[in-house]
Design an enzyme around this catalytic site. Sequence first.
Site, PDB file in Angstrom:
ATOM      1  N   CYS A  90       0.854   1.214   4.189  1.00  0.00           N
ATOM      2  CA  CYS A  90       1.039   2.634   4.489  1.00  0.00           C
ATOM      3  C   CYS A  90       0.388   3.540   3.450  1.00  0.00           C
ATOM      4  O   CYS A  90      -0.118   3.100   2.427  1.00  0.00           O
ATOM      5  CB  CYS A  90       2.517   2.946   4.616  1.00  0.00           C
ATOM      6  SG  CYS A  90       3.422   2.740   3.070  1.00  0.00           S
TER       7      CYS A  90
ATOM      8  N   ALA B  46       1.661   3.301  -0.047  1.00  0.00           N
ATOM      9  CA  ALA B  46       1.122   2.134  -0.757  1.00  0.00           C
ATOM     10  C   ALA B  46      -0.262   2.443  -1.314  1.00  0.00           C
ATOM     11  O   ALA B  46      -0.607   2.040  -2.428  1.00  0.00           O
ATOM     12  CB  ALA B  46       1.060   0.923   0.169  1.00  0.00           C
TER      13      ALA B  46
ATOM     14  N   HIS C 101      -5.093   6.952  -0.370  1.00  0.00           N
ATOM     15  CA  HIS C 101      -6.150   7.058  -1.376  1.00  0.00           C
ATOM     16  C   HIS C 101      -6.652   8.500  -1.441  1.00  0.00           C
ATOM     17  O   HIS C 101      -6.803   9.072  -2.512  1.00  0.00           O
ATOM     18  CB  HIS C 101      -7.348   6.158  -1.025  1.00  0.00           C
ATOM     19  CG  HIS C 101      -6.987   4.724  -0.804  1.00  0.00           C
ATOM     20  ND1 HIS C 101      -7.653   3.935   0.105  1.00  0.00           N
ATOM     21  CD2 HIS C 101      -6.042   3.937  -1.364  1.00  0.00           C
ATOM     22  CE1 HIS C 101      -7.126   2.716   0.082  1.00  0.00           C
ATOM     23  NE2 HIS C 101      -6.157   2.697  -0.794  1.00  0.00           N
TER      24      HIS C 101
END
Lengths: 460, 509
Positions: free
Chosen positions: B28, B31, B160
């Site tokens: 996800c 994460a 990210h």
Amino acid sequence: MLLRHTTDKVKERNALTVNPAKTCQPVGAMYAALGVHGCLPHSHGSQGCCSYHRTALTRHYKEPVMASTSSFTEGASVFGGQANLMTAIDNIFKIYEPEIVAVHSTCLSETIGDDLGQIVSKAYTDGKVPEGKHIIQAATPSYVGSHVTGYANMLEAFVKYFPEKTDEKKRQVNLLSGWVEPSDMRELKRIAGQMKVKSVLLPDTSDVLDTPMTGSYSMYPKGGTTVAEMVSMGDSMSTIAMGEWATKKAAIALDNKCKVPFEQIDIPVGLRATDRFIQALSKAGKVSVPEEVTAERGRLVDLITDMHQYLYGKRVAVYGDPDNILPLIEFLIDMDMKPVYIVSGTPGKAFSKKAEALLSERVPEAKFKNGPQADMFLMHQWIKEEGVDLIIGNTYGKYIARDEQTPFVRMGFPILDRQGHNYFPTVGYMGGIRIVEKILDAIMDKIDATCDEVKVELQM
Amino acid sequence: MIINDPEKDQEIQANVRTVPGIITQRGCTYAGCRGVVLGPTRDILQIVHGPIGCSFYAWLTRRNQSAPAEGEGNFIPYSFSTDMQDENIVFGGEVKLKEAMREAFEMFSPKAIAIFSTCPVGLIGDDVHAVAREMKEELGINCFGFSCEGYRGVSQSAGHHIANNQIFKHVLGTDNPTRKGKFQVNLLGEYNIGGDAFEIERLFEEAGITLISSFSGNSTVESMAYAHIADLNMVMCHRSINYIAEMMEVKYGIPWIKVNFVGAKSAAKSLKKIAEYFGDAELTAKVDAIVEREMAKSEAVREAVKAKVEGKVAMMFVGGSRAHHYQDLFEELGIHVVSAGYEFAHRDDYEGRKVIPDIKIDADTRNIEELEVEKTEDAELWREDLVAKKAALEETGYTFADYEGMMPQMKKNSLVIDDINHWETEKLIEFYKPDVFCAGIKEKYVVQKFGIPLKQLHNYDAGGPYTCFEGAINFYYEMQRMLDTKIWKLVDAPWKSEPEIVGSMTIEA
């Protein structure tokens, strides 16, 4: 120092948890569901939950752990996850062909108010569940309880769904197991067999999470409690529920549904908890205790008396789940060790009462805490105040053990860095022998490695 | 799924939703943000705002090694959480979050605190950014939040991007030290799994290249604050970090190049590319000497190992760049990569950055903030010298800001599969019977039950480092270990193929 910011200055905290001694409900639900034959756990939430839980279980067991997810996106989170779960159910039965789908919720689906019961019943009425297949569901909000609660909720869901009461009583005893290793499940069955008590164990992760290498992979290994076995539990003579936190709910549900009376005992870790398990089996199965069981018990006591000098008075820090560490504490005290620091992130008022009862006489100096802020950071601070001779708990303790140069025995979940836990049990008398062996190894290895050269002993 | 033809421009579907119910490798947004990008940064205290699990699972699980100096902050071995309870879900968790930040500040005296939002936080409307602003004022240290709830985006990738944005907004450029070296660089998208970054750092140091900051292996938030003094940004994992590289170029005029330190030849090429950028004779000589010396060492091992493993078949499904980078190492050993794919990459990671203008922005991507970055108004910070350097080098054919993707490197007729699922994995194994399979922990024991060794390319199975020359040597030996073993031949018991002696010695019960 690995944990260089940890000091002995204990400060009361009300909001911050540091280095938790627990994790969240869904992983427990997933583990419990893996102990049912042909069952695919399904995580109703975003992909990350399922990924993290599978990862944690895989790293602990070094075995395949399969589970599917509703793969929530932002849209599903706004409009509800029903459409995702319906699609998932369709796909799962078509592609992965399980006998049972065990759906558990997550903090995401619980917060938006998805009603699993309603969605699952719609799946049945819409004909999405093939003939003879099953979906069970358990609400496992991550913001309540801990991983143990999730295990308990999933176990309860199985028991509410499958067992049926017919007119024919079966000469068998239900064993509801708390969260233990596949090796322990196998050992519980072996002990029941020794006692000549026919039993049904739920859940049963042996032959699921300790499968042999065969060169072929099976998504549903041969182990796990079968549907027929679960159905038959409604006709059993009685239930032995091991571990209050993990099994009491299910035991009560089964009693309510099928009028199968239960006895609540601890997980049989150590001498006296195993005594109680044997006595419960003896009573439930109306059998006397065979000589070979008594002999195993005798071997455990023999080992403790032989090695007592290395155990007596040793200060121990213990962390983990209530069902597992309460009988462990009792065992340590029986060996005249001193469990001085105990934490468990899993809440429940019964913990303090039970710990107090166990500790007040023999280890009045013990500090113990469970629930909010009962974390490994607090335990480490206590160790900084006054050291211990041994630490027992999951792999995360290795950082404390190294910093404090303290012998360390791995027990609990997760164990990420040592092997053997899914092959060698720690329940029963033989399991007790293994615990003593591990404790002695840790303590004696430190003596051998660090004592003055002139003090090195050949025989110990 | 694409049958690759490097001669053609083929379009792959990537960065799209996983179908519910499908057993996927993906994780996800949380994460990707907390685990991948911020996880390796040691001196920022990272509080996860949510129920306990999310913080627990990101606790020390990614093998980001870090080497703090004596007395320096290092919170990597710690897990901090607000451990939200049902009353926090009902009545809101902001008060508890603030209290947790105060407690953390008092006990740990961090330089900065980051807040990571988990799924319920966005749903109940806790404003972590407002809390961060308020606490920044109150505590007098940098505090900022990430809206990285797990349900955003379609995979880790969204996380990210969110991490890049917040680091750019709240950290980068907040400190302005004087120059620290003659050749100043940042390394982006290298996470120091198993010590990968240490290998790179060692060679930089020997060559006289000053690593200003890393995003984020072995990194500090302190160094990220002055990362804009670098003369060059190098992007290793394009997927997770290209955003910061792009934004730094727009704001400060710092150019970026794509590098790859996985594989001895790629490492050599990347080192030489840095030297070429600076155009300094002494640096070039040093880099050439290092490359020559290290290549000699790694070549000797490569040749010895290649003789044993050449012609074997591999496949790899992992990450957003690793499934590409590691192909270099397999090529060096003469191992055929017959199929590969990413877990959370976008089309540009497959087809190259040239396709970026053509990528359709769907709803899942649209709700991830795209920062509007402008050229800095501070004339001292704007690097006109680097802009000119870039222009001059481009004249000579030097490429900046480019990544050609995985597909052009792969052989014709190899299979490229995005977001592979469990069913496809089983079919591929049946069809290709590979000698080695590369993926992550969730696939590891599934594949091995089939009798095929699996190499984890996320965490390296506790191995590594695999970057640069020493790393290549480690990897060559690792492949020798995995492909040379006879243990897989012992899977079947001898009595499976030989007739069993039907016993007459059994004792009658």
